[in-house]
Design a protein around this motif. Structure first.
Motif, PDB file in Angstrom:
ATOM      1  N   ASN A   1       1.061  -1.134  -0.102  1.00 54.01           N
ATOM      2  CA  ASN A   1      -0.092  -0.120  -0.089  1.00 54.01           C
ATOM      3  C   ASN A   1       0.849   1.222   0.069  1.00 54.01           C
ATOM      4  O   ASN A   1       1.542   1.720   0.887  1.00 54.01           O
ATOM      5  CB  ASN A   1      -1.049   0.235   1.147  1.00 54.01           C
ATOM      6  CG  ASN A   1      -1.984   1.144   1.247  1.00 54.01           C
ATOM      7  OD1 ASN A   1      -2.088   2.015   0.187  1.00 54.01           O
ATOM      8  ND2 ASN A   1      -2.459   1.516   2.434  1.00 54.01           N
ATOM      9  N   VAL A   2       1.139   1.749  -1.202  1.00 58.97           N
ATOM     10  CA  VAL A   2       1.965   2.792  -1.343  1.00 58.97           C
ATOM     11  C   VAL A   2       1.298   4.150  -1.274  1.00 58.97           C
ATOM     12  O   VAL A   2       1.939   5.577  -1.037  1.00 58.97           O
ATOM     13  CB  VAL A   2       2.701   2.905  -2.634  1.00 58.97           C
ATOM     14  CG1 VAL A   2       3.633   1.700  -2.657  1.00 58.97           C
ATOM     15  CG2 VAL A   2       1.595   3.155  -3.820  1.00 58.97           C
ATOM     16  N   ASP A   3      -0.228   4.259  -0.915  1.00 55.13           N
ATOM     17  CA  ASP A   3      -0.644   5.444  -0.254  1.00 55.13           C
ATOM     18  C   ASP A   3      -0.386   6.168   0.742  1.00 55.13           C
ATOM     19  O   ASP A   3      -0.432   7.104   1.045  1.00 55.13           O
ATOM     20  CB  ASP A   3      -2.407   5.108  -0.030  1.00 55.13           C
ATOM     21  CG  ASP A   3      -3.069   4.789  -1.347  1.00 55.13           C
ATOM     22  OD1 ASP A   3      -2.449   4.692  -2.440  1.00 55.13           O
ATOM     23  OD2 ASP A   3      -4.194   4.394  -1.570  1.00 55.13           O
ATOM     24  N   ILE A   4       0.263   5.373   1.437  1.00 59.93           N
ATOM     25  CA  ILE A   4       1.220   5.725   2.901  1.00 59.93           C
ATOM     26  C   ILE A   4       2.062   7.129   2.655  1.00 59.93           C
ATOM     27  O   ILE A   4       2.177   7.963   3.297  1.00 59.93           O
ATOM     28  CB  ILE A   4       1.947   4.783   3.526  1.00 59.93           C
ATOM     29  CG1 ILE A   4       2.274   5.117   4.834  1.00 59.93           C
ATOM     30  CG2 ILE A   4       3.240   4.563   2.561  1.00 59.93           C
ATOM     31  CD1 ILE A   4       2.940   4.074   5.615  1.00 59.93           C
ATOM     32  N   PHE A   5       2.685   7.031   1.368  1.00 59.69           N
ATOM     33  CA  PHE A   5       3.277   7.992   0.709  1.00 59.69           C
ATOM     34  C   PHE A   5       2.522   9.662   0.648  1.00 59.69           C
ATOM     35  O   PHE A   5       3.217  10.501   0.415  1.00 59.69           O
ATOM     36  CB  PHE A   5       4.111   7.833  -0.511  1.00 59.69           C
ATOM     37  CG  PHE A   5       5.145   6.767  -0.285  1.00 59.69           C
ATOM     38  CD1 PHE A   5       6.171   6.959   0.604  1.00 59.69           C
ATOM     39  CD2 PHE A   5       5.228   5.673  -0.880  1.00 59.69           C
ATOM     40  CE1 PHE A   5       7.285   5.888   0.798  1.00 59.69           C
ATOM     41  CE2 PHE A   5       6.222   4.655  -0.778  1.00 59.69           C
ATOM     42  CZ  PHE A   5       7.058   4.865   0.279  1.00 59.69           C
ATOM     43  N   LEU A   6       1.195   9.708   0.505  1.00 58.20           N
ATOM     44  CA  LEU A   6       0.478  10.783   0.196  1.00 58.20           C
ATOM     45  C   LEU A   6       0.519  11.547   1.482  1.00 58.20           C
ATOM     46  O   LEU A   6      -0.050  12.837   1.618  1.00 58.20           O
ATOM     47  CB  LEU A   6      -1.033  10.308  -0.012  1.00 58.20           C
ATOM     48  CG  LEU A   6      -1.035   9.509  -1.447  1.00 58.20           C
ATOM     49  CD1 LEU A   6      -2.427   8.977  -1.688  1.00 58.20           C
ATOM     50  CD2 LEU A   6      -0.667  10.436  -2.628  1.00 58.20           C
ATOM     51  N   LYS A   7       1.059  10.898   2.501  1.00 58.86           N
ATOM     52  CA  LYS A   7       1.110  11.771   3.871  1.00 58.86           C
ATOM     53  C   LYS A   7       2.136  12.788   4.054  1.00 58.86           C
ATOM     54  O   LYS A   7       2.271  13.624   4.683  1.00 58.86           O
ATOM     55  CB  LYS A   7       1.201  10.748   5.204  1.00 58.86           C
ATOM     56  CG  LYS A   7       0.104   9.911   5.302  1.00 58.86           C
ATOM     57  CD  LYS A   7       0.684   9.071   6.509  1.00 58.86           C
ATOM     58  CE  LYS A   7      -0.581   8.025   6.878  1.00 58.86           C
ATOM     59  NZ  LYS A   7      -0.105   7.047   8.017  1.00 58.86           N
ATOM     60  N   ILE A   8       2.963  12.601   2.681  1.00 58.01           N
ATOM     61  CA  ILE A   8       4.162  13.643   2.631  1.00 58.01           C
ATOM     62  C   ILE A   8       3.591  15.045   2.124  1.00 58.01           C
ATOM     63  O   ILE A   8       2.791  14.791   1.148  1.00 58.01           O
ATOM     64  CB  ILE A   8       5.246  13.144   1.668  1.00 58.01           C
ATOM     65  CG1 ILE A   8       5.639  11.743   2.163  1.00 58.01           C
ATOM     66  CG2 ILE A   8       6.331  13.899   1.500  1.00 58.01           C
ATOM     67  CD1 ILE A   8       6.724  11.127   1.315  1.00 58.01           C
ATOM     68  N   GLU A   9       3.714  16.117   2.785  1.00 54.82           N
ATOM     69  CA  GLU A   9       3.136  17.232   2.301  1.00 54.82           C
ATOM     70  C   GLU A   9       3.934  17.810   1.210  1.00 54.82           C
ATOM     71  O   GLU A   9       4.965  17.580   0.971  1.00 54.82           O
ATOM     72  CB  GLU A   9       3.140  18.263   3.531  1.00 54.82           C
ATOM     73  CG  GLU A   9       2.295  17.816   4.759  1.00 54.82           C
ATOM     74  CD  GLU A   9       2.268  18.892   5.982  1.00 54.82           C
ATOM     75  OE1 GLU A   9       3.072  19.888   5.640  1.00 54.82           O
ATOM     76  OE2 GLU A   9       1.791  18.726   6.951  1.00 54.82           O
ATOM     77  N   ASN A  10       3.218  18.531   0.359  1.00 56.52           N
ATOM     78  CA  ASN A  10       3.863  19.132  -0.754  1.00 56.52           C
ATOM     79  C   ASN A  10       4.513  18.156  -1.715  1.00 56.52           C
ATOM     80  O   ASN A  10       5.435  18.556  -2.541  1.00 56.52           O
ATOM     81  CB  ASN A  10       4.726  20.123  -0.549  1.00 56.52           C
ATOM     82  CG  ASN A  10       4.022  21.291   0.287  1.00 56.52           C
ATOM     83  OD1 ASN A  10       3.024  21.646  -0.032  1.00 56.52           O
ATOM     84  ND2 ASN A  10       4.538  21.932   1.137  1.00 56.52           N
ATOM     85  N   LEU A  11       3.986  16.784  -1.812  1.00 57.47           N
ATOM     86  CA  LEU A  11       4.675  15.803  -2.636  1.00 57.47           C
ATOM     87  C   LEU A  11       4.429  16.116  -4.022  1.00 57.47           C
ATOM     88  O   LEU A  11       3.050  16.373  -4.363  1.00 57.47           O
ATOM     89  CB  LEU A  11       4.242  14.275  -2.416  1.00 57.47           C
ATOM     90  CG  LEU A  11       4.768  13.330  -3.157  1.00 57.47           C
ATOM     91  CD1 LEU A  11       6.498  13.229  -2.955  1.00 57.47           C
ATOM     92  CD2 LEU A  11       4.211  11.879  -2.899  1.00 57.47           C
ATOM     93  N   LYS A  12       5.120  16.318  -5.031  1.00 60.11           N
ATOM     94  CA  LYS A  12       5.223  16.810  -6.287  1.00 60.11           C
ATOM     95  C   LYS A  12       5.251  15.732  -7.339  1.00 60.11           C
ATOM     96  O   LYS A  12       4.716  15.528  -8.459  1.00 60.11           O
ATOM     97  CB  LYS A  12       6.003  18.014  -6.622  1.00 60.11           C
ATOM     98  CG  LYS A  12       5.861  19.322  -5.855  1.00 60.11           C
ATOM     99  CD  LYS A  12       6.669  20.318  -6.206  1.00 60.11           C
ATOM    100  CE  LYS A  12       6.420  21.513  -5.424  1.00 60.11           C
ATOM    101  NZ  LYS A  12       7.374  22.739  -5.787  1.00 60.11           N
ATOM    102  N   SER A  13       6.129  14.700  -7.185  1.00 61.06           N
ATOM    103  CA  SER A  13       6.687  13.730  -8.069  1.00 61.06           C
ATOM    104  C   SER A  13       7.046  12.436  -7.278  1.00 61.06           C
ATOM    105  O   SER A  13       7.638  12.576  -6.413  1.00 61.06           O
ATOM    106  CB  SER A  13       7.480  14.222  -9.107  1.00 61.06           C
ATOM    107  OG  SER A  13       8.664  14.299  -8.865  1.00 61.06           O
ATOM    108  N   LEU A  14       6.916  11.588  -8.271  1.00 53.48           N
ATOM    109  CA  LEU A  14       7.319  10.124  -7.865  1.00 53.48           C
ATOM    110  C   LEU A  14       8.276   9.713  -8.801  1.00 53.48           C
ATOM    111  O   LEU A  14       8.064   9.752 -10.183  1.00 53.48           O
ATOM    112  CB  LEU A  14       6.297   9.048  -7.830  1.00 53.48           C
ATOM    113  CG  LEU A  14       5.363   8.956  -6.379  1.00 53.48           C
ATOM    114  CD1 LEU A  14       4.350   7.762  -6.622  1.00 53.48           C
ATOM    115  CD2 LEU A  14       6.568   8.669  -5.287  1.00 53.48           C
TER     116      LEU A  14
END
Length: 433
Positions: free
Chosen positions: A396-409
């Motif tokens: 479940n990589v949705d956990i990375f959505l907790k990073i504020e101001n995430l612009k790109s993977l």
């Protein structure tokens, strides 16, 4: 006036060297070692760069046979391979051996650009005069004042105290700790020390060097499997230590009941080993964590550590880089407490995705394992690299959505294919993939 060899035509220079070679062939016809057989040519070439070019133009095969270029223009580091020396001298007479060793020592010692000398020997068979040859080379090096780094990969070494002006020392040899202590006294500028031997012939302790290593910044050693709990505590008193690396000794043979599960028996033996041998490490870490001001920047523990050990590491002030294995991946959560931390390298396999890892990434800590590496830039770009993309197929990589101001993977093609539908939500939120 007498004509100089550099003034005569090239053709005449070649005729002179042809005669020298003919003379060497007739005088030393039975000599098997090229450097001795053609010593006159070698000495001529080594006299100056101009003479070196004359020999090169005269005979390229001879130039390569005598390894003239290596002798004149060595690397900053030179390795004396005693196995190769012994093979070359198997059928040589005593006089031939002495001449051969003298040539090699003279060549090595005359190179002022040389910073590091490595002595390498892996015994394949008993060589009667190895100790004599080794000591001849050692004495020559000990008399030299300008070398900076010294590496000994010989089974046994004595008289370390005779060396001077060494800033880096790497040992893979049996030695007396008292001898190393004397070495440290005579080399107060020692900066790097790597010890790949864990049993000392006089049963001394590594901490004996502490009072005499005021400038030691990098220390690597292998745990003594018979160490007492407090054996390494005084290493915390090394006032300039910046990098500490500790390894476990090679696994010893453990007897167990073969009628039980082999997996369980191996695990039990490993657990017994950890409990018995890693307490000295824990005590050293406690001593480091209690220092009001620490110079330690990088800590490398080449084995798995438990939760209690991680908690002690967290207390070490100013630590920036940590490399270790974790018995429990949940222990990584403690590392959030280290405000100075920049890099964590785990000896564990797996995707490493967790809330604790996300929190570390937010603090701009680079996280890596055996098959995974994650970084987050100040601009909000998250990079995930893995040698095993299949690890992420069901994560479940949705956990990375907790990073504020995430612009790109930033992902490799294999990871994009493996994650597939899991990336849809990122795209819907305007995060580039």
């Amino acid at each position: 006036s007498m004509t100089k060899i550099t003034d005569i035509p090239h053709f005449e220079q070649c005729r002179i060297l042809d005669y020298v070679k003919w003379n060497c062939d007739h005088r030393n016809g039975n000599e098997s070692i090229a450097a001795i057989k053609y010593l006159d040519i070698l000495n001529f070439a080594m006299a100056s760069h101009i003479f070196d070019r004359i020999v090169w133009n005269w005979s390229r095969p001879m130039y390569e046979l005598l390894e003239i270029e290596k002798r004149l223009f060595p690397d900053k580091k030179i390795t004396v391979k005693f196995n190769r020396i012994h093979d070359a001298l198997k059928k040589a007479s005593s006089a031939q051996k002495e001449s051969y060793i003298d040539i090699n020592i003279s060549t090595m010692m005359n190179k002022m650009s040389l910073d590091c000398i490595e002595l390498e020997y892996e015994p394949q068979e008993f060589v009667v005069d190895h100790d004599d040859i080794f000591q001849d080379v050692l004495k020559a090096i000990q008399g030299e004042k300008s070398r900076k780094e010294f590496i000994i990969l010989d089974p046994i070494i004595n008289d370390l105290g005779n060396f001077r002006n060494i800033s880096k020392l790497r040992l893979t040899a049996s030695f007396d700790m008292a001898d190393l202590e004397e070495f440290c006294i005579n080399n107060p500028g020692l900066v790097d020390l790597e010890i790949n031997s864990y049993h000392f012939t006089d049963h001394g302790r590594l901490t004996q060097i502490v009072p005499n290593c005021p400038k030691l910044k990098n220390l690597k050693f292998i745990l003594n499997d018979n160490a007492w709990d407090m054996d390494y505590v005084r290493l915390a008193n090394l006032s300039s230590l910046q990098r500490l690396e500790i390894e476990k000794p090679p696994s010893s043979v453990v007897e167990y009941d073969w009628q039980s599960s082999p997996e369980f028996a191996a695990k039990r033996a490993r657990m017994d080993y950890e409990v018995r041998n890693l307490i000295p490490v824990l005590e050293l870490l406690k001593a480091l964590s209690q220092k009001k001001k620490s110079t330690l920047v990088k800590l490398i523990l080449k084995f798995d550590i438990d939760d209690e050990t991680v908690c002690e590491i967290v207390k070490i002030k100013g630590l920036r880089m940590l490399e270790c294995g974790l018995c429990y991946l949940s222990s990584i959560g403690h590392l959030k407490q280290i405000s100075s931390l920049q890099q964590v390298t785990l000896l564990n396999r797996g995707h490493l995705v967790s809330d604790d890892v996300v929190e570390l990434l937010k603090k701009r800590v680079t996280i890596s394992g055996v098959d995974t590496r994650m970084t987050l830039t100040a601009g909000g770009h998250l990079g995930i690299d893995s040698t095993d993309a299949e690890l992420y197929r069901s994560v479940n990589v949705d956990i990375f959505l907790k990073i504020e101001n995430l612009k790109s993977l930033w992902l490799s093609n294999d990871l994009i294919i493996s994650m597939d539908l899991a990336l849809v939500k990122f795209l819907e939120l305007g995060i580039e993939v």
